[in-house]
Design a protein around this motif. Structure first.
Motif, PDB file in Angstrom:
ATOM      1  N   SER A 113      36.326   7.670 -45.340  1.00  0.00           N
ATOM      2  CA  SER A 113      36.559   9.149 -45.232  1.00  0.00           C
ATOM      3  C   SER A 113      38.170   9.268 -45.033  1.00  0.00           C
ATOM      4  CB  SER A 113      35.851   9.863 -44.463  1.00  0.00           C
ATOM      5  OG  SER A 113      36.246   9.673 -42.834  1.00  0.00           O
ATOM      6  N   ASP A 114      38.671   8.103 -44.224  1.00  0.00           N
ATOM      7  CA  ASP A 114      40.059   8.180 -44.340  1.00  0.00           C
ATOM      8  C   ASP A 114      40.498   6.721 -43.840  1.00  0.00           C
ATOM      9  OD1 ASP A 114      40.185   7.483 -41.197  1.00  0.00           O
ATOM     10  OD2 ASP A 114      38.717   9.011 -41.119  1.00  0.00           O
ATOM     11  N   ARG A 115      42.047   6.557 -43.823  1.00  0.00           N
ATOM     12  CA  ARG A 115      42.485   5.360 -43.824  1.00  0.00           C
ATOM     13  C   ARG A 115      42.188   4.381 -42.592  1.00  0.00           C
ATOM     14  NH1 ARG A 115      46.876   4.282 -47.354  1.00  0.00           N
ATOM     15  NH2 ARG A 115      47.110   6.675 -47.309  1.00  0.00           N
ATOM     16  N   ALA A 116      42.324   5.403 -41.622  1.00  0.00           N
ATOM     17  CA  ALA A 116      41.855   4.270 -40.194  1.00  0.00           C
ATOM     18  C   ALA A 116      40.449   3.951 -40.209  1.00  0.00           C
ATOM     19  CB  ALA A 116      42.198   5.167 -38.982  1.00  0.00           C
ATOM     20  N   SER A 117      39.468   4.807 -40.670  1.00  0.00           N
ATOM     21  CA  SER A 117      38.030   4.528 -40.674  1.00  0.00           C
ATOM     22  C   SER A 117      37.652   3.370 -41.544  1.00  0.00           C
ATOM     23  CB  SER A 117      37.390   5.653 -41.005  1.00  0.00           C
ATOM     24  OG  SER A 117      37.310   6.624 -40.090  1.00  0.00           O
ATOM     25  N   LEU A 118      38.195   3.438 -42.945  1.00  0.00           N
ATOM     26  CA  LEU A 118      38.297   2.586 -43.651  1.00  0.00           C
ATOM     27  C   LEU A 118      38.613   0.958 -43.244  1.00  0.00           C
ATOM     28  CD1 LEU A 118      37.716   1.367 -46.675  1.00  0.00           C
ATOM     29  CD2 LEU A 118      39.796   2.129 -47.211  1.00  0.00           C
ATOM     30  N   ARG A 119      39.794   1.126 -42.759  1.00  0.00           N
ATOM     31  CA  ARG A 119      40.252  -0.272 -42.304  1.00  0.00           C
ATOM     32  C   ARG A 119      39.581  -0.766 -41.101  1.00  0.00           C
ATOM     33  NH1 ARG A 119      45.208  -2.814 -42.249  1.00  0.00           N
ATOM     34  NH2 ARG A 119      45.819  -4.195 -40.683  1.00  0.00           N
ATOM     35  N   ALA A 120      39.245   0.004 -40.076  1.00  0.00           N
ATOM     36  CA  ALA A 120      38.349  -0.612 -38.948  1.00  0.00           C
ATOM     37  C   ALA A 120      36.995  -0.992 -39.646  1.00  0.00           C
ATOM     38  CB  ALA A 120      38.316   0.589 -37.914  1.00  0.00           C
ATOM     39  N   GLY A 121      36.477  -0.268 -40.593  1.00  0.00           N
ATOM     40  CA  GLY A 121      35.151  -0.822 -41.038  1.00  0.00           C
ATOM     41  C   GLY A 121      35.093  -1.869 -41.930  1.00  0.00           C
ATOM     42  N   MET A 122      35.981  -2.035 -42.484  1.00  0.00           N
ATOM     43  CA  MET A 122      36.152  -3.098 -43.426  1.00  0.00           C
ATOM     44  C   MET A 122      36.563  -4.290 -42.460  1.00  0.00           C
ATOM     45  SD  MET A 122      35.193  -2.331 -46.537  1.00  0.00           S
ATOM     46  CE  MET A 122      35.965  -3.544 -47.894  1.00  0.00           C
ATOM     47  N   LEU A 123      37.208  -4.292 -41.504  1.00  0.00           N
ATOM     48  CA  LEU A 123      37.301  -5.333 -40.588  1.00  0.00           C
ATOM     49  C   LEU A 123      36.085  -5.719 -39.807  1.00  0.00           C
ATOM     50  CD1 LEU A 123      41.096  -4.850 -39.239  1.00  0.00           C
ATOM     51  CD2 LEU A 123      40.309  -6.633 -40.940  1.00  0.00           C
ATOM     52  N   ALA A 124      35.435  -4.713 -39.465  1.00  0.00           N
ATOM     53  CA  ALA A 124      34.011  -5.032 -38.878  1.00  0.00           C
ATOM     54  C   ALA A 124      33.149  -5.794 -39.865  1.00  0.00           C
ATOM     55  CB  ALA A 124      33.537  -3.628 -38.466  1.00  0.00           C
ATOM     56  N   VAL A 125      33.364  -5.405 -41.201  1.00  0.00           N
ATOM     57  CA  VAL A 125      32.349  -6.300 -42.295  1.00  0.00           C
ATOM     58  C   VAL A 125      32.914  -7.617 -42.370  1.00  0.00           C
ATOM     59  CG1 VAL A 125      32.152  -6.537 -44.518  1.00  0.00           C
ATOM     60  CG2 VAL A 125      31.809  -4.136 -43.895  1.00  0.00           C
ATOM     61  N   ALA A 126      34.148  -7.732 -42.286  1.00  0.00           N
ATOM     62  CA  ALA A 126      34.796  -9.261 -42.054  1.00  0.00           C
ATOM     63  C   ALA A 126      34.209  -9.945 -40.970  1.00  0.00           C
ATOM     64  CB  ALA A 126      36.275  -9.194 -42.005  1.00  0.00           C
ATOM     65  N   ALA A 127      34.164  -9.334 -39.731  1.00  0.00           N
ATOM     66  CA  ALA A 127      33.769  -9.811 -38.616  1.00  0.00           C
ATOM     67  C   ALA A 127      32.002 -10.261 -38.579  1.00  0.00           C
ATOM     68  CB  ALA A 127      33.799  -9.041 -37.366  1.00  0.00           C
ATOM     69  N   ASP A 128      31.371  -9.212 -39.504  1.00  0.00           N
ATOM     70  CA  ASP A 128      30.093  -9.673 -39.734  1.00  0.00           C
ATOM     71  C   ASP A 128      29.781 -10.819 -40.478  1.00  0.00           C
ATOM     72  OD1 ASP A 128      27.233  -8.161 -39.545  1.00  0.00           O
ATOM     73  OD2 ASP A 128      27.595  -8.892 -41.358  1.00  0.00           O
ATOM     74  N   ARG A 129      30.593 -10.787 -41.476  1.00  0.00           N
ATOM     75  CA  ARG A 129      30.668 -12.026 -42.444  1.00  0.00           C
ATOM     76  C   ARG A 129      31.176 -12.998 -42.054  1.00  0.00           C
ATOM     77  NH1 ARG A 129      26.665 -12.127 -44.713  1.00  0.00           N
ATOM     78  NH2 ARG A 129      25.807 -11.346 -42.598  1.00  0.00           N
ATOM     79  N   GLY A 130      31.451 -13.349 -40.824  1.00  0.00           N
ATOM     80  CA  GLY A 130      32.033 -14.571 -40.211  1.00  0.00           C
ATOM     81  C   GLY A 130      33.522 -14.707 -39.871  1.00  0.00           C
ATOM     82  N   ALA A 131      34.185 -13.835 -39.801  1.00  0.00           N
ATOM     83  CA  ALA A 131      35.650 -14.192 -39.856  1.00  0.00           C
ATOM     84  C   ALA A 131      35.796 -14.310 -38.169  1.00  0.00           C
ATOM     85  CB  ALA A 131      36.349 -12.863 -40.042  1.00  0.00           C
ATOM     86  N   GLY A 132      36.687 -15.198 -37.869  1.00  0.00           N
ATOM     87  CA  GLY A 132      37.114 -15.454 -36.346  1.00  0.00           C
ATOM     88  C   GLY A 132      37.922 -14.414 -35.784  1.00  0.00           C
ATOM     89  N   ASP A 133      37.965 -14.573 -34.608  1.00  0.00           N
ATOM     90  CA  ASP A 133      38.798 -13.789 -33.620  1.00  0.00           C
ATOM     91  C   ASP A 133      40.168 -13.848 -34.109  1.00  0.00           C
ATOM     92  OD1 ASP A 133      36.480 -12.979 -32.491  1.00  0.00           O
ATOM     93  OD2 ASP A 133      36.738 -14.094 -30.489  1.00  0.00           O
ATOM     94  N   GLY A 134      40.746 -15.112 -34.174  1.00  0.00           N
ATOM     95  CA  GLY A 134      42.021 -15.141 -34.666  1.00  0.00           C
ATOM     96  C   GLY A 134      42.478 -14.386 -36.025  1.00  0.00           C
ATOM     97  N   GLU A 135      41.474 -14.654 -36.902  1.00  0.00           N
ATOM     98  CA  GLU A 135      41.695 -14.014 -38.163  1.00  0.00           C
ATOM     99  C   GLU A 135      41.803 -12.476 -38.082  1.00  0.00           C
ATOM    100  OE1 GLU A 135      39.632 -16.967 -41.560  1.00  0.00           O
ATOM    101  OE2 GLU A 135      38.626 -16.147 -39.938  1.00  0.00           O
ATOM    102  N   LEU A 136      40.859 -12.081 -37.278  1.00  0.00           N
ATOM    103  CA  LEU A 136      40.639 -10.566 -37.082  1.00  0.00           C
ATOM    104  C   LEU A 136      42.044  -9.989 -36.586  1.00  0.00           C
ATOM    105  CD1 LEU A 136      36.991 -10.274 -36.244  1.00  0.00           C
ATOM    106  CD2 LEU A 136      37.849  -9.635 -38.393  1.00  0.00           C
ATOM    107  N   LEU A 137      42.279 -10.852 -35.358  1.00  0.00           N
ATOM    108  CA  LEU A 137      43.490 -10.424 -34.676  1.00  0.00           C
ATOM    109  C   LEU A 137      44.767 -10.238 -35.505  1.00  0.00           C
ATOM    110  CD1 LEU A 137      44.497  -9.313 -31.896  1.00  0.00           C
ATOM    111  CD2 LEU A 137      44.895 -11.798 -31.221  1.00  0.00           C
ATOM    112  N   ALA A 138      44.931 -11.298 -36.450  1.00  0.00           N
ATOM    113  CA  ALA A 138      46.199 -11.535 -37.208  1.00  0.00           C
ATOM    114  C   ALA A 138      46.125 -10.172 -38.178  1.00  0.00           C
ATOM    115  CB  ALA A 138      46.053 -12.736 -37.969  1.00  0.00           C
ATOM    116  N   ALA A 139      44.965  -9.899 -38.674  1.00  0.00           N
ATOM    117  CA  ALA A 139      44.858  -8.765 -39.674  1.00  0.00           C
ATOM    118  C   ALA A 139      45.037  -7.477 -39.079  1.00  0.00           C
ATOM    119  CB  ALA A 139      43.401  -8.826 -40.264  1.00  0.00           C
ATOM    120  N   ARG A 140      44.663  -7.327 -37.810  1.00  0.00           N
ATOM    121  CA  ARG A 140      44.843  -6.071 -37.104  1.00  0.00           C
ATOM    122  C   ARG A 140      46.386  -6.137 -36.831  1.00  0.00           C
ATOM    123  NH1 ARG A 140      39.761  -7.588 -34.097  1.00  0.00           N
ATOM    124  NH2 ARG A 140      38.113  -5.967 -34.869  1.00  0.00           N
TER     125      ARG A 140
END
Length: 709
Positions: A113-140
């Motif tokens: 519904s908004d930019r922040a929710s989309l970004r946070a939700g999609m990064l959570a999808v990446a985490a669910d599909r195996g993204a590492g902590d370092g990758e997620l931190l770099a993306a955030r």
């Protein structure tokens, strides 16, 4: 100690180590005020409010979506679009539950519904599909493209998936970073209010609208099975416009009543009140946090706010204007008029309308060959209820002027015009909305003129309903003795007469005439119009002397008030040709009455409605005088002119053909007379009904021909 860090801590222990003199301040915080997480609590479960007990009437859509998530398919994007509250999320939720339960497919749900929710939700999808902590931190932290990371993880997923992007009402944010992509490993399902195909290149679009009547009733019965029958539920569903959100809230309200449970009928009666929107929203769960998307009174406000934020206030203004009209097709031509400038710049109307269409707040429909715009009733009620009071006078004034421009200025007799009927619900809705007496008087004048136009095209049921209802609505602000209210009731009486309600028409017209005489005088134009209508009724009730007296009074009054050459004066004089007995016709006005058709021809022209009517009645006078050949010749020409202008079904055409049958019979052409009257009776039975007095009289005349009497 050495120069390094020699101590370590476990569990909740702490180590403090320093060189030199240090001052340490330590603060401890306990309880529930922990820092908020940056993402959703879960992407494996639908983030929805109240899921439906059972999904109704979406079988065709569900079959298409099920096919999209078959084992050997992927790489597709499906978009469910429709107005707020239409049940898009419910469909997505049903598919999500099916594929994650029966098929074992991974389901991923993101609030977009908004930019922040989309970004946070999609990064959570990446985490669910195996993204590492370092990758997620770099993306955030913006050190690597977040969308690339998400789709890389989705592409590498070992399991097939369904990704739902819910409430994607701002598709612009998907383009920032290219968040919407495809992958052979799964299917993407988007729910949105944005209907324009340009937002969804390459996607399959599916419209989600309101429910059919039977399924809408079942939604209410699913939630409140003991509140009424299926038919009672269907009637409530009709009043709610069969909108799933409204149905869910209504069913929730009915199911929650404990002390004094409501029935379906009681709830439906309350929906007719002024607080309809507030009643519907009372069905929301009082113990849950309010979500504007789950309330009919607020869900569309999100879009109106977005219009303002994007510099499109004209779209909100146009929707508020539409909310003054009815939830029925509104001809687009009505909006293409300079008088819309009182609400928004005319040059911006096209842009505003496109914005409403794009947000699924309105839709284009084609009715009787006319392009129209239509919005849902609950939406319009919500917008109307939320419109600031200081805006309503300008909105009402503009709506009245636009409707006024759409109604013929001087309604004339003509063939049936179904497009006029499109304006009726809007004229009545406007009268329901206006709050100022002056606006009510203006709106009533337009509605009455619309009734006249309908009457003169032979649509007597619509004319009666329009004038009667309009008078009732306006009377609450103007009073029973207001001039415009009385004029509307007079038109209702005229239509009622044409529908065969002679006694009811007499009573109504007599009451109106009495009030008009007392208030305005006997020769006032409005009083004379009612007098003319009343004499028609009395003539058909067999009270000829009283009818002729009123008709002569009408002629004298119109001569004095309007002048001898005015069309209404000439029409009243033409009626004398029909009403007077043969002996009086030849002496009336010193014998000049029989030359009236020529006078009308000179004043108005040969094709004017009044001229044709005068020739019609002149033929009747000739028939009464026994001048059958002259009468036959004249009524033949009149009938042919009528048919060319009005078509074969028009009431006055049938009246002329009936007279033509009389002249044929008088000239010994009985077979032709029978053929003519057989056709007239059949058409009257279809148009007026078998028991209408005009039908009965025609059948009696036909029987006379057949019996040879």
């Amino acid at each position: 100690m050495t120069g390094g860090t020699d101590g370590h801590a476990e569990d909740q222990g702490r180590v403090y180590q320093a060189r030199g003199d240090q001052h340490i301040s330590e603060h401890h915080h306990y309880g529930g005020d922990r820092p908020r997480r940056g993402g959703p609590d879960s992407v494996r479960r639908p983030a929805v409010g109240r899921p439906p007990v059972a999904l109704r009437d979406r079988s065709e859509v569900m079959e298409r979506l099920r096919a999209s998530v078959e084992a050997d398919r992927g790489g597709q994007v499906y978009v469910l679009y429709g107005m707020g509250g239409s049940g898009k999320t419910a469909v997505a939720c049903a598919l999500f539950q099916e594929v994650t339960g029966e098929q074992g497919r991974v389901g991923l749900w993101v609030n977009a519904s908004d930019r922040a929710s989309l970004r946070a939700g999609m990064l959570a999808v990446a985490a669910d599909r195996g993204a590492g902590d370092g990758e997620l931190l770099a993306a955030r932290n913006g050190l690597r493209p977040a969308a690339d990371l998400v789709w890389s993880c989705l592409d590498r997923s070992a399991e097939p998936w369904l990704l739902v992007l819910d409430n994607t009402d701002e598709p612009e944010i998907l383009r920032d970073g290219d968040w919407l992509r495809t992958s052979p490993r799964g299917t993407v399902l988007v729910t949105t209010r944005r209907a324009a195909a340009r937002w969804w290149p390459g996607a399959e679009l599916q419209y989600i609208g309101v429910l059919p009547r039977e399924d809408a009733a079942l939604v209410l019965r699913d939630l409140a099975p003991h509140s009424g029958t299926t038919e009672q539920a269907a009637r409530v569903a009709d009043r709610l416009g069969r909108l799933p959100l409204a149905l869910t809230l209504a069913g929730g309200f009915l199911s929650h009543q404990v002390i004094d449970p409501w029935t379906m009928d009681a709830y439906g009666d309350q929906l007719d009140g002024d607080e309809r929107v507030q009643l519907i929203d009372r069905g929301a769960d009082a113990l849950s946090e309010a979500d504007p998307r789950h309330l009919v009174g607020l869900t569309w406000q999100l879009t109106l706010d977005a219009f303002e934020a994007r510099g499109l206030p004209e779209a909100a203004a146009l929707l508020r204007l539409l909310a003054r009209f009815a939830a029925e097709p509104l001809p687009l031509a009505l909006l293409n008029h300079e008088d819309i400038g009182g609400v928004l710049p005319r040059a911006r109307t096209e842009t505003a309308l496109r914005a409403l269409l794009d947000q699924s707040l309105s839709e284009l429909v084609d009715v009787v060959g006319m392009r129209c715009v239509q919005s849902h009733g609950v939406l319009l009620d919500s917008v109307s209820a939320a419109t600031p009071a200081e805006l309503t006078p300008a909105l009402d004034a503009a709506a009245v002027r636009l409707l006024d421009a759409a109604v013929p200025g001087a309604p004339d007799a003509g063939p049936h015009e179904p497009r006029l009927r499109l304006l009726v619900p809007h004229a009545l809705a406007l009268l329901r909305h206006v709050g100022e007496p002056s606006a009510a008087a203006d709106a009533l004048a337009v509605a009455t003129r619309l009734s006249v136009a309908l009457h003169r095209t032979g649509d007597y049921p619509s004319a009666w309903e329009t004038s009667r209802t309009a008078a009732d609505l306006a009377q609450r602000l103007l009073g029973a003795d207001d001039r415009t209210v009385l004029a509307a009731r007079s038109r209702a009486g005229r239509a009622l007469f044409r529908l065969g309600g002679f006694l009811e028409a007499e009573s109504l017209l007599r009451d109106v005439r009495t009030a008009q005489e007392d208030l305005f005088g006997a020769d006032d134009p409005d009083t004379l119009d009612t007098t003319y209508g009343l004499q028609l009724v009395l003539a058909n009730l067999g009270r000829r002397e009283e009818s002729v007296a009123l008709l002569r009074a009408t002629v004298a009054g119109r001569r004095s008030t309007l002048g001898p050459a005015h069309p209404l004066t000439l029409r009243a004089r033409a009626s004398l040709l029909e009403m007077l007995p043969a002996a009086d016709v030849v002496t009336e006005e010193g014998g000049a009455l029989l030359t009236l058709p020529s006078e009308c021809d000179r004043s108005l022209g040969p094709d004017h409605t009044v001229t044709l009517g005068a020739r019609h009645n002149h033929a009747w006078a000739l028939y009464l005088l026994g001048r059958f050949a002259e009468a036959d010749s004249e009524i033949r020409r009149v009938t042919e002119a009528y048919v060319r202008r009005f078509g074969p079904e028009y009431p006055i055409v049938l009246a002329a053909r009936q007279l033509f049958s009389r002249t044929r019979a008088a000239l010994g052409r009985a077979d032709e007379a029978i053929e003519l009257m057989t056709d007239v009776v059949a058409r009257r039975e279809r148009g007026l009904g078998p028991e209408h007095p005009f039908t009965v009289a025609g059948r009696r005349l036909l029987d006379t021909y057949r019996s040879g009497r």
